[in-house]
Design a protein around this motif. Structure first.
Motif, PDB file in Angstrom:
ATOM      1  N   ALA A  61      11.419  -0.084  -3.665  1.00 49.73           N
ATOM      2  CA  ALA A  61      11.207   0.705  -2.459  1.00 49.73           C
ATOM      3  C   ALA A  61      10.946   2.157  -2.831  1.00 49.73           C
ATOM      4  CB  ALA A  61      12.423   0.605  -1.537  1.00 49.73           C
ATOM      5  N   TYR A  62      10.414   2.895  -1.860  1.00 44.78           N
ATOM      6  CA  TYR A  62      10.073   4.296  -2.082  1.00 44.78           C
ATOM      7  C   TYR A  62      10.406   5.073  -0.817  1.00 44.78           C
ATOM      8  CZ  TYR A  62       7.292   8.363  -3.616  1.00 44.78           C
ATOM      9  OH  TYR A  62       6.870   9.612  -4.014  1.00 44.78           O
ATOM     10  N   ILE A  63      11.109   6.195  -0.969  1.00 42.03           N
ATOM     11  CA  ILE A  63      11.448   7.059   0.162  1.00 42.03           C
ATOM     12  C   ILE A  63      10.721   8.384  -0.019  1.00 42.03           C
ATOM     13  CG2 ILE A  63      13.294   8.257   1.375  1.00 42.03           C
ATOM     14  CD1 ILE A  63      15.219   6.078   0.380  1.00 42.03           C
ATOM     15  N   GLY A  64       9.822   8.681   0.908  1.00 41.73           N
ATOM     16  CA  GLY A  64       9.019   9.898   0.824  1.00 41.73           C
ATOM     17  C   GLY A  64       7.587   9.610   1.203  1.00 41.73           C
ATOM     18  N   ASN A  65       6.723  10.618   1.066  1.00 43.53           N
ATOM     19  CA  ASN A  65       5.305  10.458   1.389  1.00 43.53           C
ATOM     20  C   ASN A  65       4.565   9.902   0.172  1.00 43.53           C
ATOM     21  OD1 ASN A  65       5.614  11.394   3.993  1.00 43.53           O
ATOM     22  ND2 ASN A  65       5.157  13.507   3.458  1.00 43.53           N
ATOM     23  N   ILE A  66       4.404   8.617   0.156  1.00 44.52           N
ATOM     24  CA  ILE A  66       3.838   7.937  -0.999  1.00 44.52           C
ATOM     25  C   ILE A  66       2.317   8.081  -1.039  1.00 44.52           C
ATOM     26  CG2 ILE A  66       3.552   5.687   0.134  1.00 44.52           C
ATOM     27  CD1 ILE A  66       4.648   4.432  -2.494  1.00 44.52           C
ATOM     28  N   SER A  67       1.761   8.159  -2.251  1.00 47.20           N
ATOM     29  CA  SER A  67       0.318   8.283  -2.425  1.00 47.20           C
ATOM     30  C   SER A  67      -0.312   6.900  -2.593  1.00 47.20           C
ATOM     31  CB  SER A  67       0.006   9.124  -3.668  1.00 47.20           C
ATOM     32  OG  SER A  67       0.385   8.411  -4.850  1.00 47.20           O
ATOM     33  N   PRO A  68      -1.620   6.774  -2.322  1.00 50.64           N
ATOM     34  CA  PRO A  68      -2.299   5.478  -2.528  1.00 50.64           C
ATOM     35  C   PRO A  68      -2.180   4.977  -3.962  1.00 50.64           C
ATOM     36  CG  PRO A  68      -3.677   6.962  -1.250  1.00 50.64           C
ATOM     37  CD  PRO A  68      -2.520   7.782  -1.747  1.00 50.64           C
ATOM     38  N   GLU A  69      -2.202   5.911  -4.926  1.00 45.70           N
ATOM     39  CA  GLU A  69      -2.103   5.520  -6.331  1.00 45.70           C
ATOM     40  C   GLU A  69      -0.754   4.867  -6.629  1.00 45.70           C
ATOM     41  OE1 GLU A  69      -5.143   8.409  -5.622  1.00 45.70           O
ATOM     42  OE2 GLU A  69      -2.975   8.581  -5.267  1.00 45.70           O
ATOM     43  N   LEU A  70       0.302   5.391  -6.041  1.00 43.10           N
ATOM     44  CA  LEU A  70       1.629   4.813  -6.241  1.00 43.10           C
ATOM     45  C   LEU A  70       1.738   3.451  -5.552  1.00 43.10           C
ATOM     46  CD1 LEU A  70       3.903   7.971  -5.801  1.00 43.10           C
ATOM     47  CD2 LEU A  70       3.469   6.711  -7.920  1.00 43.10           C
ATOM     48  N   VAL A  71       1.134   3.339  -4.367  1.00 43.25           N
ATOM     49  CA  VAL A  71       1.139   2.049  -3.664  1.00 43.25           C
ATOM     50  C   VAL A  71       0.478   0.979  -4.526  1.00 43.25           C
ATOM     51  CG1 VAL A  71       0.223   0.779  -1.682  1.00 43.25           C
ATOM     52  CG2 VAL A  71       1.186   3.057  -1.357  1.00 43.25           C
ATOM     53  N   GLU A  88       0.444   8.880   9.938  1.00 40.71           N
ATOM     54  CA  GLU A  88      -0.977   8.852   9.593  1.00 40.71           C
ATOM     55  C   GLU A  88      -1.235   9.392   8.198  1.00 40.71           C
ATOM     56  OE1 GLU A  88      -0.330  12.749  11.837  1.00 40.71           O
ATOM     57  OE2 GLU A  88       0.381  10.693  11.950  1.00 40.71           O
ATOM     58  N   GLN A  89      -0.380  10.322   7.745  1.00 36.08           N
ATOM     59  CA  GLN A  89      -0.601  10.921   6.431  1.00 36.08           C
ATOM     60  C   GLN A  89      -0.337   9.952   5.290  1.00 36.08           C
ATOM     61  OE1 GLN A  89       1.647  14.563   6.185  1.00 36.08           O
ATOM     62  NE2 GLN A  89       0.271  15.677   7.526  1.00 36.08           N
ATOM     63  N   VAL A  90       0.544   8.989   5.485  1.00 36.56           N
ATOM     64  CA  VAL A  90       0.787   8.015   4.427  1.00 36.56           C
ATOM     65  C   VAL A  90      -0.054   6.754   4.609  1.00 36.56           C
ATOM     66  CG1 VAL A  90       3.109   8.784   3.841  1.00 36.56           C
ATOM     67  CG2 VAL A  90       2.808   7.095   5.634  1.00 36.56           C
ATOM     68  N   LEU A  91      -0.355   6.395   5.860  1.00 30.02           N
ATOM     69  CA  LEU A  91      -1.149   5.193   6.087  1.00 30.02           C
ATOM     70  C   LEU A  91      -2.593   5.360   5.623  1.00 30.02           C
ATOM     71  CD1 LEU A  91      -0.140   3.698   9.565  1.00 30.02           C
ATOM     72  CD2 LEU A  91       0.140   2.675   7.303  1.00 30.02           C
ATOM     73  N   HIS A  92      -3.114   6.560   5.812  1.00 30.47           N
ATOM     74  CA  HIS A  92      -4.525   6.794   5.475  1.00 30.47           C
ATOM     75  C   HIS A  92      -4.674   8.020   4.585  1.00 30.47           C
ATOM     76  CE1 HIS A  92      -5.220   3.826   8.584  1.00 30.47           C
ATOM     77  NE2 HIS A  92      -4.558   4.577   9.435  1.00 30.47           N
ATOM     78  N   LYS A  93      -3.745   8.186   3.670  1.00 30.60           N
ATOM     79  CA  LYS A  93      -3.730   9.363   2.804  1.00 30.60           C
ATOM     80  C   LYS A  93      -4.945   9.378   1.879  1.00 30.60           C
ATOM     81  CE  LYS A  93      -0.355  12.155   0.322  1.00 30.60           C
ATOM     82  NZ  LYS A  93       1.046  12.219  -0.140  1.00 30.60           N
ATOM     83  N   SER A  94      -5.566  10.532   1.790  1.00 29.23           N
ATOM     84  CA  SER A  94      -6.738  10.732   0.922  1.00 29.23           C
ATOM     85  C   SER A  94      -7.844   9.734   1.230  1.00 29.23           C
ATOM     86  CB  SER A  94      -6.341  10.629  -0.564  1.00 29.23           C
ATOM     87  OG  SER A  94      -5.331  11.565  -0.880  1.00 29.23           O
ATOM     88  N   GLY A  95      -7.913   9.294   2.481  1.00 30.09           N
ATOM     89  CA  GLY A  95      -8.957   8.355   2.882  1.00 30.09           C
ATOM     90  C   GLY A  95      -8.718   6.931   2.436  1.00 30.09           C
TER      91      GLY A  95
END
Length: 335
Positions: A61-71, A88-95
C-alpha cells in the motif's frame, strides 16, 4: 497444558507472519509512529521522492500522492490512500491513467473537511451580504459611517448547492440554519434530509439556477463536472445573486465569472479555488471590488488534520484486518 501450547503456537505463527508493507510519503516521524500503533500486522516505511521507487516493488500500500511511475512499478500494490478529498491529481497525474485503470483500491478524505469548508463558504457569503469589506476599509480610516444601509438578509433567500457530498451537505445545513430554502444538484440519489427542499440531477441545473440567490459550488472536479458553470449558466443566474466556489476551480469557467461580475449580473463572488492556481498576478478578478479571494485554504482549520490523520489510521487497521476501507473512491466517476 494443551491450551497453553496452542497459544504459544499461535504467538509464534503471528510473529513469523510477514507484515504488510505500507509506504508513507509526506508525513513526519511522529505521525508515522502513531499510525504504526494501529496494527502490528503492518510495517510503515517513510519514503521521499528520492527513495520511493527503491521501496515500491514489494509494497502492499501507499499513503500519499502517488505518481504513475510508482503505480506501474508497484506490482503488489493493493491500496492507495490520499489525504485530500479531491483525487483528480492522482487519478490522472501527468496525463496518465495508470491508477485509474488499475485494480488498486483508492481511498480519500472525503467528508472529513466538510465542516471547515462549509464554514468558509458561509463566511464568504456573509462577508458580501453584510458588506464586511466596506466596513473593514472604513475601520482602517477610523470612519464611523454606516450608511447607506444596503445589507442583505439571508432568511427566505434561495440557496443552490452543486455537489451534495460531504462538503455540500454541510453547506446545506448552514444555509438552512440561516433560514434559506436549499436546493441541491447531484448525479447520485441523495437520502432524504429535512434541510434540503429537493435534489435534482445535473441535467436539470438550468431549470433551477435562475431561482438561486446564491450558488455554492461544492462539486468535485471530474470530466463530467469540468466547467459545468459556464457562460450559459452565469447568464441564467438571477440578477444580483452571489457565486461561491470552495471545491475545485475547474468546475466553473473563470472568464465567464469575470464577465458576469463586470456586467453586474452578479452582486458578488467568493472564490477559494480558481483554474489556474495560483490566480495569476494581474488577473481581472484581483481588482474587482465585488470579489473576495482566498488562496485555497477553506479546508484548513484547527480540527481538520486530526480528522484526516484519524481516517488514515483507521484505514491502516482495517487494511491489516482485511476489512472494507473507509472512503473508497469510485475511480470511474472520480469521487
Amino acid at each position: 497444558m494443551v491450551r497453553f501450547l496452542a497459544l504459544v503456537a499461535l504467538s509464534v505463527s503471528l510473529c513469523g507472519a510477514q507484515q504488510l508493507k505500507i509506504l508513507v510519503a509526506g508525513q513526519n516521524e511522529e505521525t508515522i509512529a502513531d499510525w504504526q500503533s494501529a496494527s502490528d500486522k503492518v510495517k510503515l516505511v517513510r519514503v521521499s521522492s528520492d527513495t520511493a521507487m527503491g521501496e515500491i516493488a514489494d509494497a502492499d500500500a501507499y499513503i500519499g500522492n502517488i505518481s504513475p511511475e510508482l503505480v506501474q512499478a508497484g506490482k503488489k500494490l493493493r491500496w492507495v490512500q490520499t489525504l485530500s478529498a479531491g483525487v483528480e491529481q492522482v487519478l490522472h497525474k501527468s496525463g496518465s491513467d495508470a491508477l485509474a485503470n488499475s485494480d488498486i483500491v483508492l481511498t480519500n478524505n472525503q467528508i472529513v473537511q466538510g465542516p471547515e469548508i462549509a464554514d468558509h463558504a458561509m463566511a464568504l457569503l456573509l462577508a458580501h451580504t453584510r458588506f464586511l469589506p466596506t466596513y473593514l476599509k472604513r475601520q482602517a480610516d477610523e470612519n464611523w459611517q454606516g450608511r447607506p444601509y444596503t445589507l442583505v438578509e439571508l432568511n427566505g433567500k434561495n440557496a443552490l448547492v452543486i455537489g451534495m457530498g460531504g462538503i455540500g451537505m454541510q453547506i446545506a445545513i448552514r444555509a438552512w440554519a440561516h433560514g434559506m430554502k436549499v436546493v441541491g444538484v447531484d448525479p447520485e440519489d441523495i437520502p432524504y434530509a429535512p434541510y434540503v427542499e429537493e435534489v435534482v440531477k445535473p441535467d436539470m441545473l438550468d431549470s433551477v439556477i435562475g431561482d438561486a440567490d446564491v450558488l455554492f459550488m461544492a462539486a468535485p472536479h471530474t470530466p463530467a463536472s469540468h466547467r459545468m458553470i459556464g457562460p450559459d449558466q452565469f447568464e441564467r443566474m438571477k440578477q444580483g445573486s452571489y457565486f461561491i466556489a470552495v471545491s475545485r476551480g475547474g468546475t466553473y469557467d473563470l472568464d465567464s465569472l469575470v464577465k458576469a461580475l463586470d456586467s453586474q449580473r452578479l452582486a458578488g463572488a467568493g472564490v477559494d479555488v480558481t483554474d489556474p492556481e495560483p490566480l495569476p498576478k494581474g488577473h481581472a478578478l484581483w481588482s474587482m471590488d465585488n470579489v473576495i479571494i482566498t488562496p485555497h485554504i477553506a479546508g484548513r482549520s484547527d480540527m481538520d488534520r486530526g480528522r484526516m490523520l484519524g481516517i488514515v489510521k483507521s484505514n491502516i487497521k482495517r487494511f491489516a484486518e482485511g476489512q472494507r476501507l473507509y472512503n473508497i473512491v469510485d475511480k470511474r466517476k472520480g469521487y
